[in-house]
Structure formats: C-alpha cells, structure tokens
Design a protein around this motif. Structure first.
Motif, PDB file in Angstrom:
ATOM      1  N   LEU A  54       0.377  -1.122   0.143  1.00 56.71           N
ATOM      2  CA  LEU A  54       0.342  -0.092  -0.304  1.00 56.71           C
ATOM      3  C   LEU A  54       0.904   1.038   0.055  1.00 56.71           C
ATOM      4  CD1 LEU A  54      -2.377  -1.260   3.043  1.00 56.71           C
ATOM      5  CD2 LEU A  54      -2.661  -1.578   0.656  1.00 56.71           C
ATOM      6  N   SER A  55      -0.058   2.213  -0.663  1.00 55.35           N
ATOM      7  CA  SER A  55       0.997   2.952  -0.851  1.00 55.35           C
ATOM      8  C   SER A  55       0.848   4.142   0.841  1.00 55.35           C
ATOM      9  CB  SER A  55       0.762   4.314  -1.702  1.00 55.35           C
ATOM     10  OG  SER A  55       1.009   3.805  -3.148  1.00 55.35           O
ATOM     11  N   GLY A  56       1.522   4.690   1.678  1.00 57.49           N
ATOM     12  CA  GLY A  56       1.664   5.147   2.536  1.00 57.49           C
ATOM     13  C   GLY A  56       1.608   7.413   2.259  1.00 57.49           C
ATOM     14  N   SER A  57       1.506   7.641   3.217  1.00 53.55           N
ATOM     15  CA  SER A  57       1.368   9.367   3.307  1.00 53.55           C
ATOM     16  C   SER A  57       2.742  10.010   2.625  1.00 53.55           C
ATOM     17  CB  SER A  57       1.192  10.162   4.276  1.00 53.55           C
ATOM     18  OG  SER A  57       2.446   9.990   5.171  1.00 53.55           O
ATOM     19  N   GLY A  71      10.046  -7.739  11.498  1.00 51.02           N
ATOM     20  CA  GLY A  71       9.999  -8.297  13.452  1.00 51.02           C
ATOM     21  C   GLY A  71       8.466  -7.954  13.101  1.00 51.02           C
ATOM     22  N   PRO A  72       7.747  -8.097  14.452  1.00 46.97           N
ATOM     23  CA  PRO A  72       6.788  -7.528  14.329  1.00 46.97           C
ATOM     24  C   PRO A  72       5.982  -6.960  13.646  1.00 46.97           C
ATOM     25  CG  PRO A  72       7.360  -9.065  16.271  1.00 46.97           C
ATOM     26  CD  PRO A  72       8.316  -8.146  15.529  1.00 46.97           C
ATOM     27  N   VAL A  73       4.806  -7.146  13.229  1.00 47.41           N
ATOM     28  CA  VAL A  73       3.684  -5.468  13.008  1.00 47.41           C
ATOM     29  C   VAL A  73       2.851  -5.419  13.844  1.00 47.41           C
ATOM     30  CG1 VAL A  73       3.353  -4.088  10.345  1.00 47.41           C
ATOM     31  CG2 VAL A  73       5.468  -6.086  10.326  1.00 47.41           C
ATOM     32  N   VAL A  74       2.797  -3.794  14.132  1.00 49.78           N
ATOM     33  CA  VAL A  74       1.171  -3.671  14.620  1.00 49.78           C
ATOM     34  C   VAL A  74       0.760  -3.330  13.153  1.00 49.78           C
ATOM     35  CG1 VAL A  74       0.095  -2.525  15.699  1.00 49.78           C
ATOM     36  CG2 VAL A  74       2.111  -3.035  17.033  1.00 49.78           C
ATOM     37  N   ILE A  75      -0.920  -3.781  13.121  1.00 53.73           N
ATOM     38  CA  ILE A  75      -1.862  -3.032  12.071  1.00 53.73           C
ATOM     39  C   ILE A  75      -3.017  -2.667  13.121  1.00 53.73           C
ATOM     40  CG2 ILE A  75      -2.742  -2.861   9.961  1.00 53.73           C
ATOM     41  CD1 ILE A  75      -1.044  -6.042   9.673  1.00 53.73           C
ATOM     42  N   SER A  76      -2.923  -0.979  12.863  1.00 53.78           N
ATOM     43  CA  SER A  76      -4.541  -0.666  13.533  1.00 53.78           C
ATOM     44  C   SER A  76      -5.003   0.143  12.184  1.00 53.78           C
ATOM     45  CB  SER A  76      -3.850   0.639  14.644  1.00 53.78           C
ATOM     46  OG  SER A  76      -4.761   1.073  15.089  1.00 53.78           O
ATOM     47  N   PHE A  77      -6.080  -0.216  11.579  1.00 52.67           N
ATOM     48  CA  PHE A  77      -7.279   0.665  11.122  1.00 52.67           C
ATOM     49  C   PHE A  77      -7.934   1.269  11.741  1.00 52.67           C
ATOM     50  CE2 PHE A  77      -6.469  -3.857   8.682  1.00 52.67           C
ATOM     51  CZ  PHE A  77      -5.826  -4.128   7.361  1.00 52.67           C
ATOM     52  N   TYR A  78      -8.554   2.840  10.898  1.00 55.07           N
ATOM     53  CA  TYR A  78      -9.321   3.322  10.917  1.00 55.07           C
ATOM     54  C   TYR A  78      -9.767   3.727   9.707  1.00 55.07           C
ATOM     55  CZ  TYR A  78      -5.904   6.197   8.350  1.00 55.07           C
ATOM     56  OH  TYR A  78      -4.821   7.458   8.709  1.00 55.07           O
ATOM     57  N   ARG A  79     -11.080   4.773  10.522  1.00 51.64           N
ATOM     58  CA  ARG A  79     -12.032   5.566   9.360  1.00 51.64           C
ATOM     59  C   ARG A  79     -11.735   6.575   8.648  1.00 51.64           C
ATOM     60  NH1 ARG A  79     -17.927   5.418  11.859  1.00 51.64           N
ATOM     61  NH2 ARG A  79     -16.582   7.800  12.610  1.00 51.64           N
ATOM     62  N   GLY A  80     -10.787   7.379   9.320  1.00 51.63           N
ATOM     63  CA  GLY A  80     -10.097   8.183   8.309  1.00 51.63           C
ATOM     64  C   GLY A  80     -10.497   9.788   9.325  1.00 51.63           C
ATOM     65  N   ALA A 109      -0.668   2.261   9.930  1.00 50.41           N
ATOM     66  CA  ALA A 109      -2.067   2.523  10.065  1.00 50.41           C
ATOM     67  C   ALA A 109      -2.739   2.277   8.718  1.00 50.41           C
ATOM     68  CB  ALA A 109      -2.458   4.105  10.750  1.00 50.41           C
ATOM     69  N   ILE A 110      -3.601   2.128   8.726  1.00 54.13           N
ATOM     70  CA  ILE A 110      -4.433   2.153   7.515  1.00 54.13           C
ATOM     71  C   ILE A 110      -5.977   1.984   7.392  1.00 54.13           C
ATOM     72  CG2 ILE A 110      -4.709   0.496   5.554  1.00 54.13           C
ATOM     73  CD1 ILE A 110      -3.303  -1.753   7.084  1.00 54.13           C
ATOM     74  N   SER A 111      -6.480   3.146   6.435  1.00 54.03           N
ATOM     75  CA  SER A 111      -7.805   3.396   5.901  1.00 54.03           C
ATOM     76  C   SER A 111      -7.860   3.537   4.640  1.00 54.03           C
ATOM     77  CB  SER A 111      -7.413   5.266   6.573  1.00 54.03           C
ATOM     78  OG  SER A 111      -7.471   6.103   5.846  1.00 54.03           O
ATOM     79  N   PRO A 112      -9.330   3.927   4.630  1.00 57.44           N
ATOM     80  CA  PRO A 112      -9.389   3.995   3.038  1.00 57.44           C
ATOM     81  C   PRO A 112      -9.840   5.424   1.507  1.00 57.44           C
ATOM     82  CG  PRO A 112     -11.329   4.144   4.156  1.00 57.44           C
ATOM     83  CD  PRO A 112     -10.298   4.034   4.996  1.00 57.44           C
ATOM     84  N   GLY A 118      -4.092  10.503   3.524  1.00 59.35           N
ATOM     85  CA  GLY A 118      -3.585  10.458   5.160  1.00 59.35           C
ATOM     86  C   GLY A 118      -1.553  11.332   5.028  1.00 59.35           C
ATOM     87  N   ARG A 119      -1.487  12.279   4.505  1.00 56.63           N
ATOM     88  CA  ARG A 119      -0.474  12.766   4.656  1.00 56.63           C
ATOM     89  C   ARG A 119      -0.933  14.006   6.176  1.00 56.63           C
ATOM     90  NH1 ARG A 119       0.290  13.952  -0.917  1.00 56.63           N
ATOM     91  NH2 ARG A 119       2.068  12.848  -0.853  1.00 56.63           N
ATOM     92  N   LYS A 120      -2.196  14.843   5.299  1.00 53.77           N
ATOM     93  CA  LYS A 120      -2.644  15.760   6.321  1.00 53.77           C
ATOM     94  C   LYS A 120      -2.735  15.206   7.472  1.00 53.77           C
ATOM     95  CE  LYS A 120      -6.387  19.018   6.692  1.00 53.77           C
ATOM     96  NZ  LYS A 120      -6.047  19.665   7.707  1.00 53.77           N
ATOM     97  N   THR A 121      -3.502  13.659   7.477  1.00 53.11           N
ATOM     98  CA  THR A 121      -3.487  13.371   9.623  1.00 53.11           C
ATOM     99  C   THR A 121      -1.424  13.318   9.861  1.00 53.11           C
ATOM    100  OG1 THR A 121      -5.313  12.049   8.109  1.00 53.11           O
ATOM    101  CG2 THR A 121      -4.060  10.441  10.274  1.00 53.11           C
ATOM    102  N   VAL A 122      -1.120  12.715   9.348  1.00 55.24           N
ATOM    103  CA  VAL A 122       0.442  12.783   9.883  1.00 55.24           C
ATOM    104  C   VAL A 122       0.866  14.197   9.832  1.00 55.24           C
ATOM    105  CG1 VAL A 122       3.020  12.751   8.702  1.00 55.24           C
ATOM    106  CG2 VAL A 122       1.090  10.778   8.166  1.00 55.24           C
ATOM    107  N   GLU A 123       1.044  14.703   9.016  1.00 61.10           N
ATOM    108  CA  GLU A 123       1.205  16.624   9.402  1.00 61.10           C
ATOM    109  C   GLU A 123       0.440  17.155  10.531  1.00 61.10           C
ATOM    110  OE1 GLU A 123       0.925  18.531   5.562  1.00 61.10           O
ATOM    111  OE2 GLU A 123       2.446  17.633   4.909  1.00 61.10           O
TER     112      GLU A 123
END
Length: 219
Positions: A54-57, A71-80, A109-112, A118-123
């Motif tokens: 998947l493409s990241g921010s 190593g282990p990966v934590v995957i967290s799904f969120y709505r937006g 973290a993954i969302s639709p 996604g970039r705005k979320t990070v910022e």
C-alpha cells in the motif's frame, strides 16, 4: 487518562451538542453493525494475515512482507482524518510508539482515505509511523472488517461535511471497523481486536506484553 477515557469524554461532549435526530441515526447504525456479529467473524488469533502493498503518506509503497521480515507488525485500521475518535486513537499510538519499536516491532495505520489525506493526517497529528491508503477498503475486506454505511447514515455524514467519496476517492461508502492486529514474522496474527462500535478502542498499552513475548521467543 486512558485512551478509552479520552474517547468517552469526547463522546459525552459530542452527544451533549448533537441534534437528537442525528444521534438516533448514528446510534442505530452502530448498534445494527454490532448486532451483525461481523466483528466476531473477522480474522482472529491464529489466522494468516493477508499480505499487502500500500502507498504511504510519503508516496512510498509499504510491503507487509518486508515489514514482517524485520519483526512483528502492529496493524491499526482507522476510518479517516475526519473521525475525531480515530485521531485520538492515532495520537495514543504515537505516544506508545517508542515502547512498540523498543520491542523490535513496527507500526502501520491503514484507512481508505486518499494518500493526500493520509499525508494531512501525519502532518496534523505529528505522526512518525506509516499511514497507508487502502483503496476501496480491499485489505480491510480481506481482514473481514469492511462494512457499508446505511443510506441514512451516509446522508447524515454528507450533511455534516463528511463526503466519503471525495475523502476516499471512490463511491462505495464503505469503511473499516476500527481494528488492531499484531502479526508475527511468519505472518500469523497473534493479537486481534475489532470493534463494531467506533467509539470503543483498545488502549495501545495492551500490545506491549504480546510484543515483548514475541521478542523473547525470537532471542
């Protein structure tokens, strides 16, 4: 204050101001989703986690196979980004990130929503872990957590300025249920928490004993 306490406090404030008709629509949609039992049917502990690219921010493609090799990966799904509960959740994950990575694990973290959102979320939230875009909720569907919003709720969201076809770049009006998974190096799910009620989220601290146990087994 725990993550759930923060979520409960926000919900109390929101419900004190929201119109009764809107609250009725939201509550019915949530209770109906919980009643379907979909959360309980989602992938659980012992299942093989679907692989993804998947493409990241940042624009870079994140491959689950490469992350698991490290190593282990934590995957967290969120709505937006539009969901205040999700933003509180993401900030709580960011606060716990040093402890997560201290076990040798990584976090995504993954969302639709679109890569731009996604970039705005990070910022906006000051995140330092990958925020990935899942077009059409395809990966969420493989995990068993994609659901379609009822028409009445979709209309309410639109009236509130939450136009998912614009935010996500596609018109399915689907979302992932909030979910958290820990996937080990072999791709097996070692922890799973899925909620049909988007106001309920596990505290990130519950991940740490699982991750430390996985780390001790690999030593």
């Amino acid at each position: 204050m725990s993550l759930q306490e923060q979520l409960d406090a926000y919900r109390t404030q929101f419900e004190a101001k929201a119109p009764a008709e809107a609250l009725a629509i939201v509550r019915k949609a949530t209770s109906d989703l919980v009643a379907t039992g979909q959360a309980e049917r989602a992938l659980g502990v012992g299942s093989k986690a679907p692989r993804f690219e998947l493409s990241g921010s940042s624009g870079a493609v994140v491959k689950s196979s490469e992350q698991q090799a490290a190593g282990p990966v934590v995957i967290s799904f969120y709505r937006g980004i539009w969901c205040p509960y999700c933003n509180l959740d993401l900030k709580a994950l960011q606060a716990t990130l040093p402890e997560i990575t201290g076990t040798g694990a990584s976090l995504v973290a993954i969302s639709p929503q679109s890569v731009a959102n996604g970039r705005k979320t990070v910022e906006d939230l000051g995140l330092s872990f990958p925020v990935l875009s899942d077009p059409n909720n395809e990966i969420a569907d493989l995990f068993g957590i994609r659901h379609r919003l009822p028409d009445e709720l979709a209309g309410l969201y639109t009236n509130f300025g939450v136009n998912l076809p614009v935010i996500n770049g596609e018109s399915s009006w689907t979302l992932p249920m909030p979910a958290r998974f820990v996937v080990d190096r072999s791709g097996v799910i070692r922890y799973a928490e899925v909620s049909g009620d988007y106001t309920k989220r596990p505290d990130p601290s519950v991940l740490l004993p699982i991750l430390r146990d996985l780390a001790s087994r690999s030593e």
